[in-house]
Design an enzyme around this catalytic site. Structure first.
Site, PDB file in Angstrom:
ATOM      1  N   HIS A 106       0.838  -1.201   0.000  1.00  0.00           N
ATOM      2  CA  HIS A 106       0.000   0.000   0.000  1.00  0.00           C
ATOM      3  C   HIS A 106       0.875   1.254   0.000  1.00  0.00           C
ATOM      4  CE1 HIS A 106      -3.382   2.650   1.132  1.00  0.00           C
ATOM      5  NE2 HIS A 106      -2.414   3.305   1.738  1.00  0.00           N
ATOM      6  N   GLU A 107       1.859   1.285   0.919  1.00  0.00           N
ATOM      7  CA  GLU A 107       2.719   2.475   1.032  1.00  0.00           C
ATOM      8  C   GLU A 107       3.613   2.616  -0.192  1.00  0.00           C
ATOM      9  OE1 GLU A 107       0.738   3.474   4.249  1.00  0.00           O
ATOM     10  OE2 GLU A 107       2.156   4.695   3.128  1.00  0.00           O
ATOM     11  N   HIS A 139       2.058   4.460  -2.995  1.00  0.00           N
ATOM     12  CA  HIS A 139       2.179   5.927  -2.944  1.00  0.00           C
ATOM     13  C   HIS A 139       3.504   6.368  -3.561  1.00  0.00           C
ATOM     14  CE1 HIS A 139      -1.352   6.698  -0.507  1.00  0.00           C
ATOM     15  NE2 HIS A 139      -0.941   5.922   0.471  1.00  0.00           N
ATOM     16  N   GLU A 194      -4.586   6.181  -2.857  1.00  0.00           N
ATOM     17  CA  GLU A 194      -4.707   5.075  -1.888  1.00  0.00           C
ATOM     18  C   GLU A 194      -4.912   3.735  -2.575  1.00  0.00           C
ATOM     19  OE1 GLU A 194      -4.008   7.792   0.991  1.00  0.00           O
ATOM     20  OE2 GLU A 194      -3.913   5.603   1.024  1.00  0.00           O
ATOM     21  N   HIS A 224      -6.589   9.246  11.843  1.00  0.00           N
ATOM     22  CA  HIS A 224      -6.958  10.263  10.856  1.00  0.00           C
ATOM     23  C   HIS A 224      -7.774  11.387  11.477  1.00  0.00           C
ATOM     24  CE1 HIS A 224      -5.887   6.632   8.819  1.00  0.00           C
ATOM     25  NE2 HIS A 224      -5.689   7.297   7.720  1.00  0.00           N
TER      26      HIS A 224
HETATM   27  C1  SLC Z   1      -1.967   2.752   5.594  1.00  0.00           C
HETATM   28  C2  SLC Z   1      -2.470   3.926   5.709  1.00  0.00           C
HETATM   29  C3  SLC Z   1      -1.617   5.140   5.498  1.00  0.00           C
HETATM   30 SE1  SLC Z   1      -2.202   6.182   3.987  1.00  0.00          SE
HETATM   31  C4  SLC Z   1      -3.891   4.140   6.147  1.00  0.00           C
HETATM   32  O1  SLC Z   1      -4.107   5.078   6.906  1.00  0.00           O
HETATM   33  N1  SLC Z   1      -4.905   3.339   5.741  1.00  0.00           N
HETATM   34  C5  SLC Z   1      -4.818   2.254   4.761  1.00  0.00           C
HETATM   35  C6  SLC Z   1      -6.161   1.568   4.820  1.00  0.00           C
HETATM   36  C7  SLC Z   1      -7.109   2.465   5.539  1.00  0.00           C
HETATM   37  C8  SLC Z   1      -6.256   3.494   6.306  1.00  0.00           C
HETATM   38  C9  SLC Z   1      -6.247   3.175   7.793  1.00  0.00           C
HETATM   39  O2  SLC Z   1      -5.275   2.605   8.270  1.00  0.00           O
HETATM   40  O3  SLC Z   1      -7.253   3.506   8.453  1.00  0.00           O
HETATM   41 ZN    ZN Z   2      -2.262   5.302   1.926  1.00  0.00          ZN
END
Ligand code: SLC
Ligand code: ZN
Length: 596
Positions: free
Chosen positions: A349-350, A353, A377, A480
């Site tokens: 995932h990373e 980016h 994402e 977040h």
């Molecule tokens: C892996 C990350 C860094 Se952009 C992330 O925040 N994600 C990836 C999946 C959903 C979200 C979370 O962890 O809530």
């Molecule tokens: Zn991400």
């Protein structure tokens, strides 16, 4: 006359771009220093640099908006000016701007440094979220221990509430200075569509039946193990789902596997057995991208990334992140990686980016972002969809290729992806629904927590393990929320990544809608340069064109829709419906008995 102004504008914007690259580089360096080593000194330096770059950004903005850019004939020049005309939080007067940035840093520090006491050893009180608490939530099967860490983590992060109220006020003030009615409009601006929220709601409606089937089945299996603490027809207690936020259920695969008799390889223990470490995980992720003729990680990536949690006692933000330093050379990941399947997926995932950063690095600065934030994402997740296929896991030796592929093992592996992707959908949808409600003034500070649980119970079908009240502030338990990172991008990603995956699989000859031997969920695009070259073409565009234009390059479609996801999980949906009917499982949930 206008032609002269456009000529002048073209020269001007080149200068602005070069200035912005230097500013962004300086700001990113200071931000990295603070996020990877939380000290008062690094925080002050970070805020100082942020203040200076905000002032320079505003000075540029004052010049940029002098141009009559709306009537430029050159579409691209107009698009660049349009993007530059949105100042963002730098529109605030300096002291309010600083207050906003300090408030967000304070919330992030609360989250990054919060510690709780262990359930069994009451004197051990140095447990941090990663890796300690996440590890307990993932592997403990003691509901009392799970309840303890769930409650304690929220008790510690709830102190962010007063900061969050200040953050909402100042963010809205900044949005209004950018001619939006609230921060919601600023957050949705880059989706370039006045119907985007409506479109998202329509897609969620199409996905709800699939989610309800998975939810009903998982509740049955959890009830078999934990008994009456799991209500037969109520929401699922959130602490039993293997994840601190109940947003991914992959860690309860052992309790819920459709065919438990069929040997299901625990990929995590296989990784440990084979001596995997963080570097190997990221090297393998890189090899996957390179096999598609995508770019390899540049030297500075390996020199400067932080791929394991430092053990020198420093405090840092462990939440995984990818960083673009806007100098064409410096790109980094910071991830407190553990040797687990989940972290192997996150590594992809990373790295997705980073791949996007590399592919669009020749674009002007304002275009060096995703076609929309959901695309950014989705890149890594598209790769991870192939990597998590049985075919690929056998190819890289994480599943013994002697294990026969049959209907049962195939469904087990499709189910595992479903625990990650289907379970996530309502969470990805409700996170910003709740924040939009606050920014728009429909949810007051007194209602923050009960509205949160209103959405969590009614949309996601999960409930707290104990009663909640207005002293609690459970949303702050999520990264977040305390770090001012919008979340709709992840819902968008989980939808479009299946449209991208389907297109890439067709290009790779791995999927044919008419060939039952080539279903979408068994596709692995590994080594397909045909697929990779087309993906690269979309990524190179960055935000230079609207996201439907970018999507069209890879998929031929111009609309975000649920068809890819529904097609991928169709076999699982059929199986879940039959299984739930056989078990007489109640589909959906009644309201929670908890006081929220
Ligand atoms: C892996 C990350 C860094 Se952009 C992330 O925040 N994600 C990836 C999946 C959903 C979200 C979370 O962890 O809530
Ligand atoms: Zn991400």
């Amino acid at each position: 006359p206008l032609e002269d102004e456009e000529i002048r504008a073209r020269a001007y914007i080149k200068l602005v771009n070069d200035r912005m690259a230097l500013r962004y580089n300086r700001e990113t360096i200071a931000s990295w220093k603070y996020a990877s080593n939380i000290t008062a000194k690094n925080l002050n330096e970070h805020l100082q640099v942020t203040k200076e770059t905000a002032k320079e950004t505003k000075d540029d903005w004052l010049q940029t908006t002098q141009f009559n850019w709306r009537s430029f004939s050159d579409d691209d020049l107009r698009r660049q000016f349009e993007k530059l005309s949105i100042l963002g939080s730098s529109a605030l007067p300096e002291e309010k701007f600083l207050k906003l940035k300090k408030t967000i840093s304070d919330m992030e520090t609360i989250y990054a440094t919060a510690k709780i006491c262990d359930y069994k050893n009451k004197t051990k009180c140095d447990l941090s979220l990663e890796p300690d608490i996440v590890g307990i939530i993932r592997s403990s099967r003691d509901p009392e221990e799970l309840k303890h860490v769930w409650i304690e983590w929220r008790r510690k992060t709830a102190s962010a509430k007063p900061f969050f109220q200040e953050y909402v006020k100042l963010s809205n003030e900044a949005a209004v200075l950018n001619n939006f009615s609230s921060n919601t409009g600023l957050w949705l601006y880059d989706y370039e569509s006045s119907t985007f929220v409506h479109d998202v709601e329509e897609i969620w409606k199409q996905l709800k039946p699939l989610y309800h089937q998975l939810h009903a089945y998982v509740r049955t299996k959890l009830r078999n193990l934990y008994g009456n603490i799991v209500p037969e027809k109520g929401p699922i207690p959130a602490h039993l789902l293997g994840n601190m936020w109940a947003q991914s259920w992959v860690n309860v695969i052992d309790i819920t596997l459709p065919y438990p008799s069929v040997k299901h390889v625990d990929v995590t223990s296989e990784m440990v057995k084979q001596g995997y470490d963080a570097i190997k995980m990221f090297k393998m992720a890189e090899e996957f991208f390179v096999s598609l003729n995508l770019k390899e990680m540049p030297p500075k990536f390996w020199e400067r990334s932080i791929l394991v949690k430092p053990n020198d006692g420093r405090e840092l933000v462990c939440h995984a992140s990818a960083w673009d330093f806007y100098d064409h050379k410096d790109f980094r990941i910071k991830q407190c990686t553990r040797v687990t399947y989940e972290d192997f997926v996150t590594a992809h995932h990373e790295m997705g980016h980073i791949q996007y950063f590399l592919q669009y690095s020749d674009q002007p600065i304002v275009y060096r972002q995703g076609a929309n934030d959901g695309f950014h994402e989705a890149v890594g997740d598209v790769m991870a969809l192939s990597v998590s296929s049985t075919k690929h896991l056998k190819e890289i030796g994480l599943i013994d290729s002697k294990i026969p592929d049959n209907h049962a093992s195939d469904l087990n592996s499709l189910f595992k992806v479903g625990l990650e992707k289907i379970a996530f959908l309502p969470f990805g949808y409700l996170m910003d629904r709740w924040r939009w409600g606050i920014f728009d003034g429909n949810i007051s500070a007194d209602d923050y927590n009960c509205k949160w649980w209103d959405y969590r119970t009614n949309i996601q079908g999960v409930e707290p393990p104990v009663d909640r009240n207005d002293e609690d502030f459970d949303p702050a338990a999520k990264y977040h929320i305390v770090s001012d990172v919008p979340y709709l991008r992840y819902f968008v990603s989980f939808v479009v990544q299946f449209q991208f995956h389907r297109a890439a699989c067709k290009l790779a000859g791995e999927y044919d809608p008419k060939d039952p031997a080539k279903p979408l969920h068994r596709c692995d695009i590994y080594r397909s340069t045909t697929a990779g070259n087309r993906i690269a073409k979309m990524l190179q565009m960055g935000a230079s064109r609207s996201w439907p234009d970018a999507m069209e390059v890879l998929t031929g479609q111009r609309k975000m829709d649920a068809s890819g996801l529904l097609e991928y999980f169709r076999p699982l949906y059929i199986w879940l419906e039959a299984e739930n009917k056989k078990n007489g499982a109640y589909i959906g949930w009644e309201s929670t008995q908890r006081s929220i």
